[in-house]
Design a protein around this motif. Structure first.
Motif, PDB file in Angstrom:
ATOM      1  N   GLN A   1       0.849  -1.176   0.000  1.00 47.49           N
ATOM      2  CA  GLN A   1       0.000   0.000   0.000  1.00 47.49           C
ATOM      3  C   GLN A   1       0.889   1.231   0.000  1.00 47.49           C
TER       4      GLN A   1
ATOM      5  N   ARG B   1      -3.397   5.159  -1.589  1.00 49.61           N
ATOM      6  CA  ARG B   1      -4.213   6.177  -0.930  1.00 49.61           C
ATOM      7  C   ARG B   1      -3.719   7.555  -1.330  1.00 49.61           C
ATOM      8  N   GLN B   2      -4.615   8.534  -1.269  1.00 50.19           N
ATOM      9  CA  GLN B   2      -4.286   9.900  -1.649  1.00 50.19           C
ATOM     10  C   GLN B   2      -4.522  10.860  -0.479  1.00 50.19           C
ATOM     11  N   SER B   3      -3.663  11.856  -0.385  1.00 51.16           N
ATOM     12  CA  SER B   3      -3.888  12.993   0.505  1.00 51.16           C
ATOM     13  C   SER B   3      -3.735  14.243  -0.345  1.00 51.16           C
TER      14      SER B   3
ATOM     15  N   LEU C   1       1.010   5.693  -0.004  1.00 57.51           N
ATOM     16  CA  LEU C   1       0.320   6.966   0.229  1.00 57.51           C
ATOM     17  C   LEU C   1       0.994   8.030  -0.614  1.00 57.51           C
ATOM     18  N   ASN C   2       0.215   8.633  -1.484  1.00 60.54           N
ATOM     19  CA  ASN C   2       0.689   9.729  -2.339  1.00 60.54           C
ATOM     20  C   ASN C   2       0.184  11.035  -1.749  1.00 60.54           C
ATOM     21  N   VAL C   3       1.099  11.865  -1.274  1.00 64.44           N
ATOM     22  CA  VAL C   3       0.737  13.176  -0.716  1.00 64.44           C
ATOM     23  C   VAL C   3       0.858  14.195  -1.841  1.00 64.44           C
TER      24      VAL C   3
ATOM     25  N   ASN D   1      -3.559   5.959 -10.685  1.00 71.24           N
ATOM     26  CA  ASN D   1      -3.495   4.895  -9.683  1.00 71.24           C
ATOM     27  C   ASN D   1      -4.161   3.616 -10.166  1.00 71.24           C
TER      28      ASN D   1
ATOM     29  N   GLY E   1       3.794   9.821   3.952  1.00 70.67           N
ATOM     30  CA  GLY E   1       3.686   9.717   2.505  1.00 70.67           C
ATOM     31  C   GLY E   1       4.864   8.946   1.921  1.00 70.67           C
ATOM     32  N   ASP E   2       4.566   7.945   1.098  1.00 66.22           N
ATOM     33  CA  ASP E   2       5.637   7.214   0.396  1.00 66.22           C
ATOM     34  C   ASP E   2       6.207   8.055  -0.730  1.00 66.22           C
TER      35      ASP E   2
END
Length: 338
Positions: free
Chosen positions: A31, A66-68, A33-35, A48, A85-86
């Motif tokens: 999984q 996931r997105q932020s 996380l894209n900030v 995505n 965030g990755d």
């Protein structure tokens, strides 16, 4: 009895194997996380889906991304303060480099992906009311006292910073002095009725609340805004505007801690593939792949783009002069509110 023992043992074995598989899946951290900055929601939704499909085909594992989203400067601060965030896909070099300065991204991050870590570029354009009632065609028109401008806060928003630089550079790159630019930009901010924190908020202020005569925004956001306005809004391309460069990067400390480096790097490299570049162009970001750029050229009207270096020698110098505490924007805004 033997059969019961064997059956019980088999159940325990199967359950144990199932638990091992589940835990192994969690341990692999499939999984990301894209900030991201505020107006890129639609872009990343499609990117995505495409990347996850390719990833599952190659690795046999379903990947969740996931997105932020938020103002670019605020997003950078969130990562620095602990948002895991990755990857970061922010609006400005300074926002990404602030994360590097905090020790979360390795030095020379800009050189780790093609084209200086720019899978796409953009610019700032005008959105106006139907029929362009204020007759707004280029930057000097925005200086008229009867024009109300919507643009987000450059202290928190990448859109806001790029719009500020577009206004400033539209004067200095065409023969105006620094004093001319200061006066022009000051006049405009005195006629900004709402200073939203991020790009999408400014879009809502202009398009839904119907405040202001012109909205300064990303090219992609302008296209989406007009598409959803049912003929009530139009895009105007000024003769010149700023070359907006939204860099992307892997957050090294986060991916090494989570064990997601390989996946995050594959995600970022995917952005340069032709399928991803086609998605990028579809959402009105200007692709950097030459073949896709040529194929989709009709989507992007010709416009003279000047780099940020025309406004300041380095990004650090630009940030310090214009957007730091007590900088030019703070001085303009404080004066305008008196």
């Amino acid at each position: 009895m033997v059969r019961k023992v064997l059956t019980a043992g088999l159940i325990v074995y199967v359950l144990g194997a199932f638990v091992w598989v589940v835990l192994a899946g969690f341990a692999r951290n499939e999984q990301l996380l894209n900030v991201a900055c505020d107006p890129t929601r639609e872009l990343w939704h499609d990117i995505n889906i495409a990347f996850a499909k390719d990833y599952e085909k190659e690795h046999g594992v379903k990947l969740g991304i996931r997105q932020s989203h938020g103002g670019s400067g605020s997003q950078a601060r969130a990562v620095i303060d602990g948002l895991p965030g990755d990857v970061v896909t922010l609006a400005l070099w300074t926002d990404t480099d602030a994360i590097r300065k905090a020790g979360l991204i390795e030095p020379n991050w800009e050189d780790k992906l093609p084209n200086r870590s720019l899978p796409y570029i953009s610019t700032i354009v005008f959105v106006v009311r139907k029929g362009n009632p204020k007759n707004l065609h280029d930057w000097p028109d925005l200086g008229r006292p009867d024009v109300s401008v919507i643009t987000p806060n450059p202290k928190t928003s990448g859109n806001g910073k790029w719009s500020f630089l577009a206004m400033w550079g539209a004067i200095t790159t065409r023969g105006g002095t620094e004093a001319d630019a200061l006066e022009y930009v000051s006049q405009i901010y005195r006629r900004v009725p709402v200073l939203d924190a991020a790009a999408r908020g400014a879009t809502m202020t202009f398009a839904q609340k119907k405040i202001g005569d012109v909205h300064l925004t990303w090219e992609n956001e302008a296209q989406l805004e007009v598409q959803e306005a049912n003929g009530e809004l139009e895009i105007v391309y000024p003769k010149v505007s700023v070359l907006a460069e939204p860099h992307v990067a892997v957050v090294d400390k986060v991916v090494d801690r989570k064990g997601t480096r390989a996946t995050a790097e594959a995600y970022m490299k995917f952005l340069y593939t032709e399928p991803a570049q086609e998605i990028i162009a579809h959402h009105y970001y200007r692709p950097t792949n030459p073949a896709v750029k040529a194929r989709t050229a009709d989507r992007f009207p010709a416009i003279e783009l000047f780099p940020a270096s025309k406004v300041g020698p380095t990004w650090d110098a630009i940030q310090k002069r214009f957007f730091a505490e007590g900088g030019v924007f703070d001085q303009i805004y404080a004066t305008g509110k008196k």
